[in-house]
Scaffold this active site. Structure first.
Site, PDB file in Angstrom:
ATOM      1  N   MET A  88      -5.307  12.517   8.589  1.00 61.92           N
ATOM      2  CA  MET A  88      -5.506  11.625   7.445  1.00 61.92           C
ATOM      3  C   MET A  88      -6.590  10.607   7.750  1.00 61.92           C
ATOM      4  O   MET A  88      -6.831  10.289   8.902  1.00 61.92           O
ATOM      5  CB  MET A  88      -4.203  10.912   7.124  1.00 61.92           C
ATOM      6  CG  MET A  88      -4.298   9.961   5.934  1.00 61.92           C
ATOM      7  SD  MET A  88      -2.819   8.986   5.766  1.00 61.92           S
ATOM      8  CE  MET A  88      -3.405   7.754   4.632  1.00 61.92           C
ATOM      9  N   CYS A  89      -7.218  10.090   6.696  1.00 60.76           N
ATOM     10  CA  CYS A  89      -8.300   9.143   6.945  1.00 60.76           C
ATOM     11  C   CYS A  89      -8.239   7.848   6.163  1.00 60.76           C
ATOM     12  O   CYS A  89      -9.054   6.976   6.411  1.00 60.76           O
ATOM     13  CB  CYS A  89      -9.647   9.814   6.679  1.00 60.76           C
ATOM     14  SG  CYS A  89     -10.392  10.460   8.183  1.00 60.76           S
ATOM     15  N   GLY A  90      -7.311   7.665   5.233  1.00 60.91           N
ATOM     16  CA  GLY A  90      -7.318   6.436   4.465  1.00 60.91           C
ATOM     17  C   GLY A  90      -5.938   5.917   4.130  1.00 60.91           C
ATOM     18  O   GLY A  90      -5.111   6.650   3.587  1.00 60.91           O
TER      19      GLY A  90
END
Length: 518
Positions: free
Chosen positions: A1-3
């Site tokens: 995941m990135c955000g």
């Protein structure tokens, strides 16, 4: 995941009009981004969406007055949607990569399992976080006790910030833009927000992890140098190996591994170790070396003339000769001055609350390098356009802080060097990592830091004698003896803003790095 993005309000608020959960297989649509009646939340959704281009979701829980927006960059299988509802007890948002030996597939599901097998209180949450090995930021909302826990790994390799308003409304986000009031989370600190306490809801748990303290012993006769070189090689190799092999095999074989590449010692060591892993594990992978150079009106230099470009060409040639069976592509990222001016406001917004000229010159170099839009050489002086395909980027950050690479360390006494390196490694989360992650991840990629692996840091700080860290002696010896990087091992330290010529771009060259951006 990135955000990660969430908002909790302790007061009645019309924005929590229903319980809902919406999913988006790609970037969040503009209609949703503009529909939320919370100006701060809406603006942050746009930035969070850019960090995770493969999936996004919005979850609102009316009874808890909480909104959670998550975006995902898919790197592991099975794919795990975010946010995660954990048996009606927790809501989890996780941004990062874990390398615990117990993980078989997805690291988010590993955290879920830990949560379900621990005490359901703050003590249990803290024990879960202490067991995680990797680079990460997180939020965990306890639905039963109405408490939120959030924070970053002990080094701070993933960005996270928060804003507690005067009304005790809380925002937590991977990136804040230039919205006033946001503070960067400290590394290795767990923040607890009690949604039932309207007067003083925020508690900070310090001293969860040990600070890193530099060993002050010297080995003036260098009797144990060879042993330490070999041990350092092992821990560095393992740090690179787990960061390569945790990318799902289909990504490794079909999407290159990228490296932020100046051509200097630190990043060349990382490239060589990636090649060693690929060779030893019998994997197929292309390596993309991302080198950035700026058109600088003040100096009159073009991108092809910058020091880092010249060095990257010669260093990539050495690496290609050493590893002929690994395809290594040098991507020459040229930044015209007009494009620098166009993207400058975007980078200034992303790196907030950092706001100095030096921060801008570093951040904008990483922004363009990680975007990876450039050229590759195809023959004698012929270049064709090329766009980075790798979505995992490796960085050599941390080597200077661990092994004494900065020029200002040269004339320090051993005691002074111990104090300075201890300060540097324990402050790297604030000085570098928050800013860099905010800027790099905006291009829909993930950056990994082998030198900042906890095992590497512990060995480098606790075991290596201080006199091995004068001008990166031990790393230079390792690069020469273990990796055969002749011609690279003695390269001097050059900061990216000077090597790429992203600093002092205008004829108003009397600006100092510490000056605030105007």
């Amino acid at each position: 995941m990135c955000g990660i993005l969430l908002n909790i309000s302790p007061n009645d608020n019309l924005k929590f009009f229903q319980n809902e959960y919406k999913e988006f297989k790609e970037n969040c649509p503009d209609a949703l981004l503009n529909s939320n009646n919370d100006y701060t939340f809406s603006n942050l959704m746009k930035l969070i969406s850019a960090r995770g281009p493969n999936f996004a979701s919005l979850r609102t829980l009316k009874d808890h007055r909480i909104s959670l927006f998550s975006s995902v960059l898919s790197l592991r299988e099975p794919f795990c949607k975010q946010s995660v509802l954990v048996e009606d007890r927790y809501v989890l948002q996780f941004n990062g990569e874990l390398y615990n030996d117990e993980i078989i597939h997805n690291d988010t599901q590993f955290i879920v399992k830990l949560l379900l097998n621990t005490e359901q209180n703050s003590k249990g949450i803290i024990s879960v976080i202490k067991n995680l090995d990797g680079e990460f930021a997180f939020s965990i909302y306890d639905l039963k006790n109405k408490r939120l826990y959030f924070g970053r790994d002990p080094i701070g390799k993933r960005s996270l910030c928060y804003y507690l308003t005067d009304a005790n409304e809380l925002y937590v986000s991977s990136v804040s833009g230039s919205i006033k009031g946001f503070k960067n989370c400290d590394a290795g600190v767990i923040y607890e927000y009690d949604a039932t306490n309207k007067n003083s809801p925020l508690t900070i748990f310090n001293n969860i992890f040990e600070d890193f303290t530099i060993n002050d012993k010297s080995d003036l006769e260098f009797k144990s140098l060879q042993k330490h070189i070999e041990e350092l090689y092992k821990v560095l190799y393992n740090a690179v190996r787990k960061r390569v092999l945790s990318i799902h095999p289909t990504h490794i074989e079909n999407s290159p591994i990228a490296v932020l590449f100046s051509g200097g010692l630190d990043c060349s060591v990382i490239v060589a170790l990636i090649c060693e892993v690929i060779r030893n594990e019998k994997k197929k992978a292309i390596i993309e070396l991302l080198n950035v150079g700026f058109e600088n009106p003040r100096t009159g230099l073009m991108p092809k003339d910058t020091p880092d470009r010249k060095l990257a060409i010669s260093s990539s040639y050495i690496l290609q000769k050493l590893y002929p069976n690994v395809p290594i592509k040098l991507i020459e990222v040229d930044v015209p001055y007009d494009e620098y001016l166009e993207k400058r406001p975007i980078v200034i917004d992303l790196m907030y609350p950092k706001e100095t000229e030096m921060d801008l010159s570093i951040a904008i170099a990483f922004y363009f390098a990680s975007r990876g839009k450039g050229y590759i050489q195809t023959g004698s002086d012929k270049r064709i356009e090329y766009r980075r395909k790798g979505i995992v980027l490796f960085s050599g950050l941390g080597a200077d802080e661990l092994y004494g690479g900065y020029h200002k360390f040269v004339n320090k006494t051993p005691r002074e060097l111990v104090e300075e390196l201890t300060r540097q490694i324990n402050n790297i989360h604030d000085r570098n990592l928050n800013r860099d992650d905010k800027v790099i991840a905006n291009n829909g990629v993930e950056v990994r830091y082998p030198f900042l692996d906890e095992h590497v840091i512990k060995y480098s700080t606790h075991d290596i004698p201080i006199n091995y860290k004068i001008n990166k002696l031990i790393l230079r010896k390792l690069s020469l003896e273990m990796l055969h990087l002749d011609g690279i091992s003695e390269e001097p330290k050059r900061a990216i803003q000077f090597g790429s010529k992203s600093a002092k771009m205008t004829k108003d060259g009397n600006k100092n790095g510490t000056d605030k951006i105007k």
